[in-house]
Design a protein around this motif. Structure first.
Motif, PDB file in Angstrom:
ATOM      1  N   GLY A 194      24.148   9.862 -61.458  1.00 55.75           N
ATOM      2  CA  GLY A 194      22.782  10.084 -61.692  1.00 55.75           C
ATOM      3  C   GLY A 194      22.322  10.229 -63.231  1.00 55.75           C
ATOM      4  O   GLY A 194      21.612   9.670 -63.771  1.00 55.75           O
ATOM      5  N   LEU A 195      23.363  11.072 -63.919  1.00 57.10           N
ATOM      6  CA  LEU A 195      23.235  11.434 -65.317  1.00 57.10           C
ATOM      7  C   LEU A 195      23.460  10.366 -66.214  1.00 57.10           C
ATOM      8  O   LEU A 195      22.868   9.970 -67.366  1.00 57.10           O
ATOM      9  CB  LEU A 195      23.777  12.658 -65.658  1.00 57.10           C
ATOM     10  CG  LEU A 195      23.341  13.709 -65.037  1.00 57.10           C
ATOM     11  CD1 LEU A 195      24.148  14.970 -65.439  1.00 57.10           C
ATOM     12  CD2 LEU A 195      21.975  14.224 -65.332  1.00 57.10           C
ATOM     13  N   GLU A 196      24.489   9.493 -65.827  1.00 56.20           N
ATOM     14  CA  GLU A 196      24.852   8.382 -66.533  1.00 56.20           C
ATOM     15  C   GLU A 196      23.583   7.290 -66.510  1.00 56.20           C
ATOM     16  O   GLU A 196      23.295   6.723 -67.564  1.00 56.20           O
ATOM     17  CB  GLU A 196      26.170   7.628 -66.166  1.00 56.20           C
ATOM     18  CG  GLU A 196      27.346   8.521 -66.718  1.00 56.20           C
ATOM     19  CD  GLU A 196      28.602   7.752 -66.215  1.00 56.20           C
ATOM     20  OE1 GLU A 196      29.754   8.547 -66.628  1.00 56.20           O
ATOM     21  OE2 GLU A 196      28.819   6.990 -65.304  1.00 56.20           O
ATOM     22  N   ALA A 197      23.204   7.064 -65.420  1.00 62.74           N
ATOM     23  CA  ALA A 197      21.903   6.267 -65.107  1.00 62.74           C
ATOM     24  C   ALA A 197      20.710   6.641 -66.096  1.00 62.74           C
ATOM     25  O   ALA A 197      19.810   5.689 -66.672  1.00 62.74           O
ATOM     26  CB  ALA A 197      21.622   6.052 -63.571  1.00 62.74           C
ATOM     27  N   VAL A 223      12.507   8.110 -61.875  1.00 61.59           N
ATOM     28  CA  VAL A 223      13.044   9.275 -61.207  1.00 61.59           C
ATOM     29  C   VAL A 223      14.480   8.986 -60.878  1.00 61.59           C
ATOM     30  O   VAL A 223      14.624   8.082 -60.376  1.00 61.59           O
ATOM     31  CB  VAL A 223      12.153   9.618 -59.806  1.00 61.59           C
ATOM     32  CG1 VAL A 223      12.925  10.702 -59.298  1.00 61.59           C
ATOM     33  CG2 VAL A 223      10.847  10.433 -60.595  1.00 61.59           C
ATOM     34  N   VAL A 224      15.383   9.677 -61.475  1.00 62.85           N
ATOM     35  CA  VAL A 224      16.675   9.666 -60.792  1.00 62.85           C
ATOM     36  C   VAL A 224      16.837  10.999 -60.066  1.00 62.85           C
ATOM     37  O   VAL A 224      16.937  12.235 -60.281  1.00 62.85           O
ATOM     38  CB  VAL A 224      17.811   9.898 -62.086  1.00 62.85           C
ATOM     39  CG1 VAL A 224      19.275  10.191 -61.585  1.00 62.85           C
ATOM     40  CG2 VAL A 224      17.414   8.642 -62.978  1.00 62.85           C
ATOM     41  N   VAL A 262      13.153   4.371 -58.985  1.00 60.96           N
ATOM     42  CA  VAL A 262      13.722   5.524 -58.595  1.00 60.96           C
ATOM     43  C   VAL A 262      15.004   5.143 -58.174  1.00 60.96           C
ATOM     44  O   VAL A 262      15.422   3.969 -57.770  1.00 60.96           O
ATOM     45  CB  VAL A 262      13.163   5.966 -57.336  1.00 60.96           C
ATOM     46  CG1 VAL A 262      13.970   7.164 -56.573  1.00 60.96           C
ATOM     47  CG2 VAL A 262      11.706   6.525 -57.256  1.00 60.96           C
ATOM     48  N   VAL A 263      15.979   5.906 -58.924  1.00 57.58           N
ATOM     49  CA  VAL A 263      17.488   5.680 -58.704  1.00 57.58           C
ATOM     50  C   VAL A 263      17.939   6.764 -57.999  1.00 57.58           C
ATOM     51  O   VAL A 263      17.833   7.873 -58.416  1.00 57.58           O
ATOM     52  CB  VAL A 263      18.053   5.565 -60.036  1.00 57.58           C
ATOM     53  CG1 VAL A 263      19.632   5.383 -59.956  1.00 57.58           C
ATOM     54  CG2 VAL A 263      17.620   4.525 -60.900  1.00 57.58           C
ATOM     55  N   VAL A 264      18.528   6.604 -56.735  1.00 57.94           N
ATOM     56  CA  VAL A 264      19.180   7.558 -56.189  1.00 57.94           C
ATOM     57  C   VAL A 264      20.667   7.742 -56.126  1.00 57.94           C
ATOM     58  O   VAL A 264      21.434   6.701 -55.978  1.00 57.94           O
ATOM     59  CB  VAL A 264      19.077   7.264 -54.323  1.00 57.94           C
ATOM     60  CG1 VAL A 264      19.550   8.502 -53.434  1.00 57.94           C
ATOM     61  CG2 VAL A 264      17.721   7.290 -54.285  1.00 57.94           C
ATOM     62  N   GLY A 265      21.251   9.070 -56.888  1.00 53.13           N
ATOM     63  CA  GLY A 265      22.357   8.888 -57.077  1.00 53.13           C
ATOM     64  C   GLY A 265      22.882  10.430 -56.399  1.00 53.13           C
ATOM     65  O   GLY A 265      23.336  11.337 -57.175  1.00 53.13           O
ATOM     66  N   GLU A 288      10.871   6.851 -69.792  1.00 56.87           N
ATOM     67  CA  GLU A 288      10.784   8.246 -69.439  1.00 56.87           C
ATOM     68  C   GLU A 288      11.491   8.718 -68.339  1.00 56.87           C
ATOM     69  O   GLU A 288      11.405   8.039 -67.127  1.00 56.87           O
ATOM     70  CB  GLU A 288       9.498   8.562 -69.238  1.00 56.87           C
ATOM     71  CG  GLU A 288       9.209  10.370 -68.955  1.00 56.87           C
ATOM     72  CD  GLU A 288       7.667  10.779 -69.053  1.00 56.87           C
ATOM     73  OE1 GLU A 288       7.551  11.274 -67.932  1.00 56.87           O
ATOM     74  OE2 GLU A 288       6.934  10.129 -69.569  1.00 56.87           O
ATOM     75  N   VAL A 289      12.423   9.583 -68.302  1.00 57.06           N
ATOM     76  CA  VAL A 289      13.129   9.922 -67.020  1.00 57.06           C
ATOM     77  C   VAL A 289      13.139  11.291 -66.589  1.00 57.06           C
ATOM     78  O   VAL A 289      13.330  11.938 -67.587  1.00 57.06           O
ATOM     79  CB  VAL A 289      14.675   9.643 -67.432  1.00 57.06           C
ATOM     80  CG1 VAL A 289      15.803  10.074 -66.233  1.00 57.06           C
ATOM     81  CG2 VAL A 289      15.229   8.271 -67.813  1.00 57.06           C
ATOM     82  N   HIS A 290      13.006  11.370 -65.300  1.00 57.67           N
ATOM     83  CA  HIS A 290      13.066  12.829 -64.608  1.00 57.67           C
ATOM     84  C   HIS A 290      14.137  12.872 -63.770  1.00 57.67           C
ATOM     85  O   HIS A 290      14.273  11.961 -62.998  1.00 57.67           O
ATOM     86  CB  HIS A 290      11.654  12.900 -63.831  1.00 57.67           C
ATOM     87  CG  HIS A 290      10.552  13.080 -64.747  1.00 57.67           C
ATOM     88  ND1 HIS A 290       9.592  14.244 -64.774  1.00 57.67           N
ATOM     89  CD2 HIS A 290       9.738  12.062 -65.618  1.00 57.67           C
ATOM     90  CE1 HIS A 290       8.656  14.062 -65.661  1.00 57.67           C
ATOM     91  NE2 HIS A 290       8.560  12.639 -66.027  1.00 57.67           N
ATOM     92  N   VAL A 291      14.872  13.770 -63.852  1.00 60.64           N
ATOM     93  CA  VAL A 291      16.140  14.101 -63.082  1.00 60.64           C
ATOM     94  C   VAL A 291      15.745  15.148 -62.079  1.00 60.64           C
ATOM     95  O   VAL A 291      15.698  16.224 -62.454  1.00 60.64           O
ATOM     96  CB  VAL A 291      17.466  14.521 -63.546  1.00 60.64           C
ATOM     97  CG1 VAL A 291      18.417  14.638 -62.805  1.00 60.64           C
ATOM     98  CG2 VAL A 291      17.727  13.180 -64.808  1.00 60.64           C
ATOM     99  N   VAL A 292      15.883  14.858 -60.794  1.00 60.91           N
ATOM    100  CA  VAL A 292      15.817  16.062 -59.679  1.00 60.91           C
ATOM    101  C   VAL A 292      17.010  16.065 -58.948  1.00 60.91           C
ATOM    102  O   VAL A 292      17.735  15.272 -58.531  1.00 60.91           O
ATOM    103  CB  VAL A 292      14.617  15.178 -58.538  1.00 60.91           C
ATOM    104  CG1 VAL A 292      14.329  16.464 -57.651  1.00 60.91           C
ATOM    105  CG2 VAL A 292      13.223  14.865 -59.214  1.00 60.91           C
ATOM    106  N   GLY A 293      17.456  17.334 -58.953  1.00 62.58           N
ATOM    107  CA  GLY A 293      18.710  17.572 -58.301  1.00 62.58           C
ATOM    108  C   GLY A 293      18.774  19.213 -57.689  1.00 62.58           C
ATOM    109  O   GLY A 293      18.042  20.042 -58.025  1.00 62.58           O
TER     110      GLY A 293
END
Length: 508
Positions: A280-283, A272-273, A354-357, A293-298
């Motif tokens: 965030g999107l580069e990560a 989860v980014v 989880v990556v926080v950006g 698998e990547v989920h981006v929450v914004g």
């Protein structure tokens, strides 16, 4: 069968070419295995190495500006006469070659000894310069001081564990696994010893005494200065939510952060980014390159809309979705319980990483305690001087008067920080050079680079030339009919020309 290296491009310049073969401004050829670029500027012909020393960009696709040539990828500039990298992000020179004209032909046969960099002249040499910060601005300042033949002491105090690194790579190729770690340091460790730069890592500066002209470290050491550069940079915003302190929850700013994410990625299936920002999107793109698998929450309605506008924001989202990224926009993570991230909307995503950006904030505490003028950053004048004599500021903390927008601005761009560090270095030597560089940054998403020139916090019109979905476009961000910034995809020359036009408009 073993891979065979492609032969060098263009004619063999050591055998000579007729002037008719060099009718344009540039000609790519070779001398032995070295690719060499012939460049015509006015009545002179120069020969230089064909690739930018930053990321190996093809200078033959760049822009000639007087006696300089600019790289199409990230807008570095080299002096055609000396090869010197006169504008970041490149720091190392390109090779220069002798050009001879005999019997009506043009020959390039041998390299010239690398000329010494242009030295503007030290008019007010301080005995010791202290630099607080080991990022882009701090390193570029130290390197430029030595390039300008400054012979005094340089002390660089960095709170990081690693010597200065190529920070943009930490969310791009290095995180994706396509760049080895030896590419990440800006210079090898022995550079600092040879350049007599006293680099002290893991060193936190806790106070500045501008009357006694010294700084104090957390270890209690007092370090005197004659000129001081504050380049403390920024730190990632950390979310005040339950579970954000768990070991699989990461921010991304330092080499240690990137290494930790890479370690967590081993065997991970889902990430989860948090934050649909550039970082965030580069990560996200880098983790997809590792088949996670990547989920981006914004919180945003569209990724990066605040900076790039709605149309380019929609393109960026579609690009990431093509590569399998799943978006949860206009939403946020309210808590992380083990590997379960709970969203405000009520849904839950299970994630191994989880990556926080969600952005950064400038590190202003030291400047505030010292009594420097603060206005959403450290206030500096056109020479990057703060409100206290002999203290300068550069990089993410500096808010400076921008001659194009006619506002004071602060930006968090790598190239801006490097160029400010270089200008601050020359000004600490008494050269009185105003900082007029046009802000520039690039962002990489899979195989698509987005270049951005200028600075537009707000606009009332966006014009689009070309086809955004076709990855061939140039967008102009305007206010009251005036172009404040330009974003582009695969319009490298147009991006360079926009930068040059803004520079001319800024010229005093």
């Amino acid at each position: 069968m073993a891979d065979q290296q492609a032969p060098p491009a263009g004619p063999d310049l050591s055998k000579g070419i007729a002037p008719s073969e060099f009718a344009g401004e540039m000609l790519l050829g070779h001398v032995g295995d070295d690719e060499v670029l012939l460049v015509r500027s006015g009545s002179e012909i120069f020969a230089i190495g064909a690739h930018c020393t930053h990321y190996h960009g093809p200078l033959a696709e760049g822009l000639v500006t007087g006696e300089g040539i600019r790289c199409p990828w990230h807008h570095a500039c080299f002096d055609l006469r000396t090869g010197e990298a006169i504008r970041a992000p490149a720091l190392s020179p390109v090779a220069v070659w002798k050009v001879e004209q005999q019997d009506g032909r043009i020959f390039v046969r041998e390299k010239r000894e690398q000329p010494k960099p242009q030295v503007m002249g030290v008019t007010d040499a301080p005995g010791r310069i202290v630099i607080v910060g080991g990022g882009a601005a701090g390193f570029a300042a130290a390197e430029m001081l030595r390039r300008q033949d400054y012979r005094g002491g340089i002390v660089m105090l960095s709170n990081e564990a690693a010597a200065p690194v190529d920070r943009p790579n930490l969310s791009k190729d290095y995180l994706a696994g396509s760049a080895p770690e030896e590419w990440v340091p800006l210079r090898p460790d022995d550079f600092y010893t040879e350049a007599k730069i006293d680099l002290r890592l893991n060193t936190e500066v806790t106070s500045i005494d501008s009357n006694a002209r010294h700084v104090v470290t957390s270890g209690g050491e007092t370090i005197p200065y004659d000129r001081l550069l504050l380049a403390t940079g920024a730190e990632p915003v950390r979310l005040p939510i339950p579970g954000a302190d768990q070991p699989h929850v990461h921010v991304l700013r330092s080499l240690a952060n990137s290494r930790a994410i890479i370690a967590s990625a081993g065997g991970a299936q889902r990430a989860v980014v948090i934050g649909a920002s550039f970082i965030g999107l580069e990560a996200a793109a880098s983790l997809r390159a590792r088949n996670i698998e990547v989920h981006v929450v914004g919180l945003e309605q569209r990724p990066m809309e605040r900076v790039l506008g709605p149309e380019l924001g929609d393109f960026v989202r579609a690009l990431h979705e093509e590569h399998g990224v799943i978006f949860h926009l206009q939403d946020t993570v309210t808590g992380i319980d083990g590997k379960h991230a709970t969203l405000k909307s009520g849904s839950t995503i299970e994630a191994d990483i989880v990556v926080v950006g969600v952005g950064v904030r400038p590190r202003l505490e030291l400047a505030e305690k010292a009594g420097l003028a603060i206005d959403r950053g450290v206030t500096v004048n056109a020479y990057l001087e703060t409100s206290i004599p002999d203290i300068y500021a550069a990089g993410d903390i500096a808010r400076w008067p921008d001659p194009h927008s006619l506002e004071t601005i602060r930006v968090e761009h790598w190239v801006v920080a490097e160029r400010q560090g270089q200008t601050a270095a020359r000004n600490m030597l008494g050269q009185r050079e105003p900082f007029h560089a046009v802000p520039f940054f690039w962002s990489q998403h899979y195989d698509v680079p987005i270049n951005y020139v200028g600075h537009a916090e707000t606009w009332d019109e966006i014009t689009v030339d070309g086809d955004i979905s076709g990855k061939d476009c140039l967008l102009q961000y305007k206010r009251n009919g005036r172009v404040l910034a330009v974003a582009s995809i695969y319009r490298d020359i147009a991006s360079l020309e926009a930068e040059l036009a803004m520079e001319k408009a800024r010229a005093p």
